[in-house]
Design an enzyme around this catalytic site. Structure first.
Site, mmCIF file in Angstrom:
data_model
loop_
_atom_site.group_PDB
_atom_site.id
_atom_site.type_symbol
_atom_site.label_atom_id
_atom_site.label_comp_id
_atom_site.label_asym_id
_atom_site.label_seq_id
_atom_site.Cartn_x
_atom_site.Cartn_y
_atom_site.Cartn_z
ATOM 1 N N GLY A 130 0.644 -1.395 0.233
ATOM 2 C CA GLY A 130 -0.169 -0.014 0.287
ATOM 3 C C GLY A 130 1.108 1.604 0.013
ATOM 4 N N ASP A 131 0.219 1.820 1.498
ATOM 5 C CA ASP A 131 1.136 3.430 1.118
ATOM 6 C C ASP A 131 2.347 3.016 1.773
ATOM 7 O OD1 ASP A 131 -0.466 3.285 2.955
ATOM 8 O OD2 ASP A 131 -1.171 5.802 3.052
ATOM 9 N N GLU A 132 3.328 2.180 3.044
ATOM 10 C CA GLU A 132 4.301 1.917 3.730
ATOM 11 C C GLU A 132 5.384 1.528 3.142
ATOM 12 O OE1 GLU A 132 0.671 0.215 6.766
ATOM 13 O OE2 GLU A 132 1.950 -1.432 5.864
#
Length: 191
Positions: A130-132
């Protein structure tokens, strides 16, 4: 690999055997050779994709966890420490919801480039999902130095992106080996 006269390389697969006369003396070689360059390049690409995020080109979670395990073993053996940074993008969901996943993917690629630009070549950087993102800072790094790197990362990501009216920034957590944990799972959760 084989080399052509112009210097380019190519891969072949060859099966050959020695032809002999009735007395058993070698008289030549007979065989078949196939150009397997395309297959070789495909295998290289598959090996690369097995350890890298297809969108950003950074390490993927599996490869990152493997490198983290190796870093732990090395740090134990050499009685050293290292830092682990874990980044989460703030405002990313709004980009996806407002501008669509294509713009979201663009933001992830830009973030990966900015992250890599803010770090040393020796640091391991990964898109966890994801956005990690995660960063492994080896070399017996101090808390102060790790904090300075985290601030540099935040500053590099917290800049306007062309064509995007929304802001994206990063939240960064840190964990240190061995003070915050002695195994990969504990360190990742701690960061």
């Amino acid at each position: 690999p084989m080399r052509r006269q112009d210097g380019t390389t190519f891969w072949i697969s060859a099966n050959a055997y020695i032809r002999r006369d009735p007395a058993g003396r070698p008289i030549g070689v007979e065989g078949i050779a196939r150009n397997t360059t395309a297959q070789h390049h495909l295998e290289e690409r598959l090996r690369y994709l097995a350890g890298h995020d297809a969108l950003t080109g950074l390490c993927n979670r599996i490869r990152f966890e493997d490198r983290l395990e190796h870093a732990i073993a090395r740090a134990r053996r050499e009685d050293k420490s290292f830092a682990l940074l874990f980044l989460d993008l703030d405002g990313f969901k709004e980009v996806n919801d407002t501008h669509g996943h294509q713009k979201g993917d663009e933001v992830l690629v830009i973030t990966a480039q900015r992250l890599s630009g803010a770090l040393r070549n020796s640091d391991t950087t990964a898109r966890i999902g994801g956005d990690e993102f995660a960063v492994l800072l080896e070399g017996d790094i101090s808390v102060e130095n790790a904090r300075a790197v985290a601030e540099k990362v935040i500053d590099s990501i917290d800049r306007p992106i062309a064509g995007l009216d929304l802001s994206v920034s990063a939240s960064v957590g840190m964990a240190f080996f061995p003070s915050d944990g002695a195994d990969a799972g504990v360190l990742l959760r701690g960061a």
